[in-house]
Scaffold this active site. Sequence first.
Site: not given
Length: 101
Positions: A7-9, A14, A37
């Site tokens: 999980v990323c910004a 990522t 995502l």
Amino acid sequence: MKKILLVCAAGMSTSLLVNKMKDAANKRGEEIDIFALPISESSSVIDEVDVVLLGPQVRFQKAQVDSMVKGRVPVEVIEMRAYGTMDGEKVLNRAFELIGE
């Protein structure tokens, strides 16, 4: 096949880590699905993954991810140094530890 969700910004850094993790998995001969995502899109796949790893930049959203997985799979923030150095092997090893392999 095991599935790892990062999980990323926005997904830029990522995505680089995902590629490094895939390289490490390929070197081991592991068949694994690794993808990244943003939190806003994570709920659509959260029930299909074996572990969720959060980028350090979204660590404040861990409680939200925890509530989405409802204890079904491990959720952990990626260690800052491993993320910063894009150490795909180290992050992959940790993911396997969390999955129990």
